[in-house]
Design a protein around this motif. Structure first.
Motif, PDB file in Angstrom:
ATOM      1  N   MET A 448       0.820  -1.197   0.000  1.00 55.90           N
ATOM      2  CA  MET A 448       0.000   0.000   0.000  1.00 55.90           C
ATOM      3  C   MET A 448       0.861   1.256   0.000  1.00 55.90           C
ATOM      4  O   MET A 448       0.536   2.244  -0.635  1.00 55.90           O
ATOM      5  N   VAL A 449       1.996   1.176   0.712  1.00 60.95           N
ATOM      6  CA  VAL A 449       2.915   2.307   0.757  1.00 60.95           C
ATOM      7  C   VAL A 449       3.459   2.582  -0.645  1.00 60.95           C
ATOM      8  O   VAL A 449       3.524   3.728  -1.100  1.00 60.95           O
ATOM      9  N   ALA A 450       3.838   1.498  -1.335  1.00 62.68           N
ATOM     10  CA  ALA A 450       4.388   1.649  -2.689  1.00 62.68           C
ATOM     11  C   ALA A 450       3.392   2.340  -3.595  1.00 62.68           C
ATOM     12  O   ALA A 450       3.728   3.285  -4.330  1.00 62.68           O
ATOM     13  N   LEU A 451       2.147   1.892  -3.504  1.00 58.91           N
ATOM     14  CA  LEU A 451       1.097   2.479  -4.340  1.00 58.91           C
ATOM     15  C   LEU A 451       0.854   3.937  -3.953  1.00 58.91           C
ATOM     16  O   LEU A 451       0.773   4.814  -4.813  1.00 58.91           O
ATOM     17  N   GLY A 452       0.806   4.184  -2.642  1.00 64.45           N
ATOM     18  CA  GLY A 452       0.521   5.524  -2.156  1.00 64.45           C
ATOM     19  C   GLY A 452       1.578   6.524  -2.576  1.00 64.45           C
ATOM     20  O   GLY A 452       1.275   7.649  -2.966  1.00 64.45           O
ATOM     21  N   ILE A 453       2.847   6.118  -2.514  1.00 66.39           N
ATOM     22  CA  ILE A 453       3.930   7.014  -2.895  1.00 66.39           C
ATOM     23  C   ILE A 453       3.888   7.285  -4.389  1.00 66.39           C
ATOM     24  O   ILE A 453       4.102   8.405  -4.840  1.00 66.39           O
ATOM     25  N   ALA A 454       3.553   6.257  -5.163  1.00 66.92           N
ATOM     26  CA  ALA A 454       3.563   6.421  -6.622  1.00 66.92           C
ATOM     27  C   ALA A 454       2.447   7.344  -7.092  1.00 66.92           C
ATOM     28  O   ALA A 454       2.665   8.184  -7.956  1.00 66.92           O
ATOM     29  N   VAL A 455       1.244   7.204  -6.517  1.00 62.60           N
ATOM     30  CA  VAL A 455       0.118   7.962  -7.060  1.00 62.60           C
ATOM     31  C   VAL A 455      -0.037   9.349  -6.443  1.00 62.60           C
ATOM     32  O   VAL A 455      -0.771  10.164  -6.964  1.00 62.60           O
ATOM     33  N   SER A 456       0.668   9.613  -5.325  1.00 64.46           N
ATOM     34  CA  SER A 456       0.492  10.888  -4.632  1.00 64.46           C
ATOM     35  C   SER A 456       0.703  12.063  -5.590  1.00 64.46           C
ATOM     36  O   SER A 456       1.680  12.110  -6.322  1.00 64.46           O
ATOM     37  N   GLU A 457      -0.227  13.014  -5.545  1.00 61.72           N
ATOM     38  CA  GLU A 457      -0.198  14.106  -6.524  1.00 61.72           C
ATOM     39  C   GLU A 457       0.951  15.072  -6.281  1.00 61.72           C
ATOM     40  O   GLU A 457       1.412  15.720  -7.212  1.00 61.72           O
ATOM     41  N   VAL A 458       1.415  15.189  -5.050  1.00 59.46           N
ATOM     42  CA  VAL A 458       2.465  16.169  -4.756  1.00 59.46           C
ATOM     43  C   VAL A 458       3.848  15.538  -4.746  1.00 59.46           C
ATOM     44  O   VAL A 458       4.815  16.181  -4.360  1.00 59.46           O
ATOM     45  N   GLY A 459       3.960  14.301  -5.140  1.00 57.39           N
ATOM     46  CA  GLY A 459       5.213  13.580  -4.934  1.00 57.39           C
ATOM     47  C   GLY A 459       5.086  12.853  -3.609  1.00 57.39           C
ATOM     48  O   GLY A 459       4.088  12.999  -2.917  1.00 57.39           O
ATOM     49  N   PRO A 460       6.117  12.054  -3.237  1.00 57.10           N
ATOM     50  CA  PRO A 460       5.998  11.224  -2.041  1.00 57.10           C
ATOM     51  C   PRO A 460       5.579  12.040  -0.818  1.00 57.10           C
ATOM     52  O   PRO A 460       6.217  13.027  -0.495  1.00 57.10           O
ATOM     53  N   ASP A 461       4.503  11.633  -0.187  1.00 55.25           N
ATOM     54  CA  ASP A 461       4.034  12.321   1.004  1.00 55.25           C
ATOM     55  C   ASP A 461       3.200  11.328   1.805  1.00 55.25           C
ATOM     56  O   ASP A 461       2.054  11.066   1.476  1.00 55.25           O
ATOM     57  N   LYS A 502      -5.464  -3.429  -2.152  1.00 53.18           N
ATOM     58  CA  LYS A 502      -4.610  -2.295  -1.798  1.00 53.18           C
ATOM     59  C   LYS A 502      -5.128  -1.003  -2.404  1.00 53.18           C
ATOM     60  O   LYS A 502      -5.055   0.058  -1.781  1.00 53.18           O
ATOM     61  N   GLY A 503      -5.650  -1.082  -3.609  1.00 57.03           N
ATOM     62  CA  GLY A 503      -6.221   0.114  -4.243  1.00 57.03           C
ATOM     63  C   GLY A 503      -7.371   0.665  -3.431  1.00 57.03           C
ATOM     64  O   GLY A 503      -7.460   1.864  -3.175  1.00 57.03           O
ATOM     65  N   LYS A 504      -8.235  -0.246  -2.974  1.00 53.65           N
ATOM     66  CA  LYS A 504      -9.410   0.192  -2.205  1.00 53.65           C
ATOM     67  C   LYS A 504      -8.987   0.769  -0.858  1.00 53.65           C
ATOM     68  O   LYS A 504      -9.522   1.769  -0.400  1.00 53.65           O
ATOM     69  N   LEU A 505      -8.005   0.110  -0.219  1.00 54.24           N
ATOM     70  CA  LEU A 505      -7.534   0.589   1.076  1.00 54.24           C
ATOM     71  C   LEU A 505      -6.918   1.979   0.937  1.00 54.24           C
ATOM     72  O   LEU A 505      -7.188   2.881   1.729  1.00 54.24           O
ATOM     73  N   LEU A 506      -6.090   2.136  -0.096  1.00 54.46           N
ATOM     74  CA  LEU A 506      -5.453   3.438  -0.302  1.00 54.46           C
ATOM     75  C   LEU A 506      -6.497   4.505  -0.575  1.00 54.46           C
ATOM     76  O   LEU A 506      -6.393   5.624  -0.084  1.00 54.46           O
ATOM     77  N   TRP A 508      -9.530   4.612   0.557  1.00 53.54           N
ATOM     78  CA  TRP A 508     -10.156   4.967   1.831  1.00 53.54           C
ATOM     79  C   TRP A 508      -9.241   5.890   2.642  1.00 53.54           C
ATOM     80  O   TRP A 508      -9.675   6.910   3.177  1.00 53.54           O
ATOM     81  N   PHE A 509      -7.977   5.531   2.714  1.00 49.72           N
ATOM     82  CA  PHE A 509      -7.034   6.339   3.495  1.00 49.72           C
ATOM     83  C   PHE A 509      -6.890   7.741   2.915  1.00 49.72           C
ATOM     84  O   PHE A 509      -6.882   8.727   3.640  1.00 49.72           O
ATOM     85  N   THR A 510      -6.773   7.810   1.584  1.00 49.80           N
ATOM     86  CA  THR A 510      -6.594   9.127   0.962  1.00 49.80           C
ATOM     87  C   THR A 510      -7.788  10.023   1.261  1.00 49.80           C
ATOM     88  O   THR A 510      -7.630  11.195   1.611  1.00 49.80           O
ATOM     89  N   ILE A 511      -8.973   9.446   1.156  1.00 50.92           N
ATOM     90  CA  ILE A 511     -10.182  10.234   1.404  1.00 50.92           C
ATOM     91  C   ILE A 511     -10.258  10.671   2.859  1.00 50.92           C
ATOM     92  O   ILE A 511     -10.473  11.846   3.165  1.00 50.92           O
ATOM     93  N   SER A 512     -10.010   9.721   3.778  1.00 51.64           N
ATOM     94  CA  SER A 512     -10.186  10.085   5.185  1.00 51.64           C
ATOM     95  C   SER A 512      -9.128  11.076   5.641  1.00 51.64           C
ATOM     96  O   SER A 512      -9.405  11.987   6.407  1.00 51.64           O
ATOM     97  N   ARG A 513      -7.880  10.925   5.164  1.00 51.96           N
ATOM     98  CA  ARG A 513      -6.840  11.878   5.568  1.00 51.96           C
ATOM     99  C   ARG A 513      -7.060  13.244   4.925  1.00 51.96           C
ATOM    100  O   ARG A 513      -6.727  14.271   5.504  1.00 51.96           O
ATOM    101  N   ALA A 514      -7.627  13.246   3.728  1.00 53.61           N
ATOM    102  CA  ALA A 514      -7.948  14.525   3.092  1.00 53.61           C
ATOM    103  C   ALA A 514      -8.947  15.279   3.956  1.00 53.61           C
ATOM    104  O   ALA A 514      -8.844  16.489   4.136  1.00 53.61           O
ATOM    105  N   ILE A 515      -9.897  14.546   4.525  1.00 51.81           N
ATOM    106  CA  ILE A 515     -10.885  15.194   5.394  1.00 51.81           C
ATOM    107  C   ILE A 515     -10.215  15.743   6.649  1.00 51.81           C
ATOM    108  O   ILE A 515     -10.432  16.884   7.042  1.00 51.81           O
ATOM    109  N   VAL A 516      -9.348  14.916   7.267  1.00 50.58           N
ATOM    110  CA  VAL A 516      -8.681  15.355   8.494  1.00 50.58           C
ATOM    111  C   VAL A 516      -7.883  16.632   8.231  1.00 50.58           C
ATOM    112  O   VAL A 516      -7.880  17.556   9.032  1.00 50.58           O
ATOM    113  N   GLU A 517      -7.226  16.703   7.081  1.00 48.66           N
ATOM    114  CA  GLU A 517      -6.429  17.899   6.790  1.00 48.66           C
ATOM    115  C   GLU A 517      -7.285  19.087   6.378  1.00 48.66           C
ATOM    116  O   GLU A 517      -6.822  20.218   6.362  1.00 48.66           O
ATOM    117  N   SER A 518      -8.534  18.816   6.002  1.00 44.17           N
ATOM    118  CA  SER A 518      -9.417  19.916   5.626  1.00 44.17           C
ATOM    119  C   SER A 518     -10.101  20.534   6.832  1.00 44.17           C
ATOM    120  O   SER A 518     -10.617  21.627   6.756  1.00 44.17           O
TER     121      SER A 518
END
Lengths: 647, 127
Positions: A448-461, A502-506, A508-518
């Motif tokens: 999941m980390v590998a996928l998350g780093i690759a797709v992140s829009e700002v670069g690895p984060d 892993k795609g589905k998990l990522l 979910w995480f991307t959406i929920s963390r986006a909310i936390v940061e918003s």
């Protein structure tokens, strides 16, 4: 005491070219759609920056955004900063401290800084007074000197500041914005843009109180939230460890697991004694002088101030020894001297450099030196072997990077750019995605980390989907779990080296963390069940903001932000081919531990991620149906104007 | 009589107490609080200043403990009688000498039990 209502979101626009300052209220509809913070920044950026804008032009606007939870004890002082990155992507970062709440107390929620100043300036805000002041005398000063000088000049010890160091002034790759001496943020390019605008600092003082109308309900929600995070009552075993010892505790654990990037990730395990020497125990025993926290944090000691007690660097003071430093300044360059780690880390803060940029670029250069691509003639006579035989030289090199002197000029470009200049296959060990260096988290044994780093829009984060080791789902009763809208098999999803789900998990995480940061909130505080169960956040937001929205609607706002970030990158020409891990992770096996390369599994995971998101499989462009569903027709119109083909 | 005592060394300057205290009476998060944290930038100190008799406007957990004390993450604030406060302070001083963890958090806030040497019964003669 003047009082402001929590619900209204105000933006202060500052044009540095003309010196014009104006204030306006943001549409109420946007609060429903994007909540605030990172979400609102993304919307403003998308609407107000045209595609193809040069990052170093006056048109590129720098947004600082707080949100409806800032100033209340839940926001933890987080605020988001966004602009277009010099690397073409959206640049977004977030930092903690006390600046966000102070800005809100001054009656301002967002800052939009456009234009470019002739002379170095700083922005001074005191409630309703806004002034652009001359900062020629501060230009070139290190961050700690700037901090002291500004406080002296303004005659206020408790004023809240954000400033840049010499690195950002010289437009060094990945330079960060600093504040409170040790809070940094915006490594995706925000510091460089701030330096380019010749904006040295922001200084804010606010005295207004923030009123929330539904106080009793808020207190009720806060009580439950605090119970989940307080050391005594949290059900997450990581909470006490994480909050008191911090992430360095992982160094030793990771080397046992084959999880620690060593010698520029050529190996994944380190000598146990070396890992012990830089771990949290010696740090806590001999170096820590004081614990610090961001505004209203329920954890005691996430940030720590340290002073080196003896030896060559006796008396060196700094702050923050967290997840990054034990990897990038230790195992990655094979240095087990804790003093040296702390000195480099402290200097990075003083110059305003990004630790990941410095660490990974240094490791890249060391591998080049090891393989004979760089010699002493290139490195100004410095022995750049792994293991740091010349620590003084390394410390001097950090200074040279910040001021772009000599050999530092090459490293100041970041490892991806520098590898293009050196060539000869050195791109293969330049560990970067979208031009941005990796972070301390490893990829090959957690898919999941590998996928998350690759797709992140700002670069690895990693903060976009932190933590990769999520809470124990057994903490939530099965009946409740069904109500959360997770829609994935948690059993499979939490198996690190199983590409399924892993795609589905990522997603979910991307959406929920986006909310936390918003909201905003701190993404390190998604402990206990807060990472899977977003309802406590939802209750807090509803009671604090007075915006009455349903739980599914709340979750949709996160999805909207994910699509908005993607849409920005699509507009700038980024497609599926850009979403890939570095060459080393993709095509090289790890000796010893038998962790395989990512190549055989990666495409399948990416397909799953795009499909569940409703994005095109071939290009990663969000489909028209998805965008329409999310009320994002303005994105569709924009795509049509630019001739981007939407499925 | 119980009142609020402070262990200055433990305060991490988060201002959670100050922020919550200000809001308890009327729901306005501002500066009007009975406890304030004085922060000295660049120095390794944060100083809580308490101007309160311990009779809280509203105890967040309804257990008679003032809100600021309930919420303090490090245990820098204590609600106790003078005698108890001295005991706690001594306990803290002893704990931090043994485990450096207790430089940053009070032993009574830490969830895991640590058996401090001082707490173990003294060995009897002949053992």
């Amino acid at each position: 005491m003047a009082v402001r209502d929590n619900e209204v979101q105000t933006i202060l626009r500052v044009d540095l070219s003309t010196g014009k300052v104006s204030k306006e209220t943001l549409p109420e509809q946007w609060t429903r759609q994007h909540l605030g913070g990172r979400g609102m920044n993304a919307r403003l950026l998308f609407e107000e920056t045209r595609s193809g804008t040069d990052a170093f032009s006056p048109e590129n606007t720098l947004y600082f955004g707080t949100g409806l939870m800032d100033g209340l004890p839940v926001g933890h002082g987080r605020m988001s900063v966004a602009c277009k990155s010099p690397r073409g992507t959206v640049a977004e970062g977030s930092f903690g401290g006390f600046f966000g709440p102070e800005l809100r107390k001054a009656g301002i929620d967002y800052l939009a800084i456009s234009g470019k100043a002739q002379q170095p300036v700083y922005l001074y805000i005191n409630d309703d007074t806004v002034e652009i002041r001359d900062a020629s005398h501060l230009w070139g000063l290190a961050t700690d000197k700037t901090d002291a000088a500004l406080r002296q000049e303004l005659g206020d010890a408790d004023i809240q500041l954000r400033y840049i160091g010499p690195a950002a002034e010289n437009r060094v790759h990945s330079a960060v914005i600093m504040g409170n001496l040790n809070n940094s943020g915006g490594r995706a390019g925000c510091g460089e843009v701030m330096g380019d605008k010749k904006l040295k600092a922001l200084a804010v003082r606010g005295t207004k109180g923030i009123r929330i109308n539904n106080y009793d309900a808020f207190l009720e929600a806060y009580r439950d939230y605090y119970r989940k995070l307080a050391l005594k009552t949290s059900r997450d075993p990581w909470t006490p460890v994480w909050s008191a010892s911090g992430a360095p505790v992982l160094a030793r654990l990771f080397t046992d697991m084959g999880n620690l990037m060593t010698r520029n990730a050529q190996q994944m395990s380190w000598d146990n004694d070396k890992a012990m020497a830089i771990s949290c125990e010696p740090f806590l025993d001999h170096y820590v002088t004081k614990a610090k926290a961001c505004f209203g944090c329920p954890w005691p000691a996430c940030q720590k101030l340290y002073r080196i007690p003896k030896g060559k660097y006796q008396g060196f003071k700094g702050g923050n020894y967290w997840a990054g430093q034990p990897v990038v300044f230790a195992s990655l360059i094979d240095n087990s001297d804790l003093d040296l780690v702390l000195v480099i880390s402290g200097l990075c803060n003083q110059y305003g450099l990004d630790i990941f940029h410095v660490g990974f670029t240094l490791a890249w250069a060391m591998e080049c030196y090891q393989k004979g691509l760089l010699t002493k003639a290139d490195t100004d006579g410095l022995d750049l072997s792994f293991g740091c035989p010349n620590p003084e030289g390394i410390i001097d090199l950090v200074r040279k990077i910040a001021y772009k002197e000599g050999f530092g000029e090459l490293l100041a470009l970041g490892c991806a750019q520098a590898a293009k200049i050196i060539g000869q296959g050195s791109e293969k060990w330049a560990l970067a995605v979208k031009g941005q260096e990796l972070e301390a988290i490893t990829e090959r044994n957690n898919y999941m980390v590998a996928l998350g780093i690759a797709v992140s829009e700002v670069g690895p984060d990693h903060t976009r989907w932190y933590p990769p080791y999520p809470c124990n789902p057994n903490l939530i009763p099965q009946k409740e779990l069904e109500k959360l809208g997770l829609d994935l098999d948690l059993e499979l999803a939490f198996q690190g080296r199983n590409p399924k789900e892993k795609g589905k998990l990522l997603r979910w995480f991307t959406i929920s963390r986006a909310i936390v940061e918003s909201l905003p909130g701190c993404v390190f505080l998604v402990r206990d069940t807060l990472g899977l169960d977003m309802r406590p956040w939802w209750k807090l937001f509803r009671t604090a903001s007075g915006v009455d929205m349903s739980y599914p609607e709340f979750l949709t706002s996160g999805e909207r932000l994910m699509n908005l970030d993607r849409a920005f990158n699509i507009r700038e020409g980024f497609r599926r081919a850009d979403d890939k891990p570095p060459y080393r992770m993709m095509y090289e096996d790890v000796p010893g531990f038998g962790y395989p390369r990512l190549e055989p599994v990666f495409d399948g995971m990416l397909d799953e991620y795009y499909t569940t998101n409703g994005w095109s499989l071939s290009t990663s462009i969000p489909t028209a149906k998805k965008l329409h569903e999310l009320d994002m027709d303005y994105v569709l119109d924009d795509f049509q104007k630019l001739g981007v083909e939407v499925e | 009589m119980k009142r609020i005592y402070v262990i200055e060394d433990l305060c991490n300057g988060c201002r959670l107490c100050q922020s919550m205290c200000s809001s308890l009476a009327n729901g306005v998060f501002g500066d009007r609080a009975r406890i304030k944290i004085l922060k000295i930038p660049g120095e390794e100190r944060d100083i809580p200043i308490v101007n309160c008799d311990g009779r809280c406007v509203r105890c967040i957990y309804d257990d008679g403990v003032p809100t600021c004390v309930s919420l303090c993450p490090t245990g820098a604030l204590i609600y106790a009688t003078q005698h108890e406060a001295v005991e706690l302070r001594l306990k803290y001083e002893a704990a931090r000498k043994v485990y450096s963890l207790f430089k940053v958090v009070a032993p009574w806030k830490w969830p895991l039990p640590f058996n401090l040497p001082a707490q173990q019964p003294a060995p009897k003669d002949g053992e």
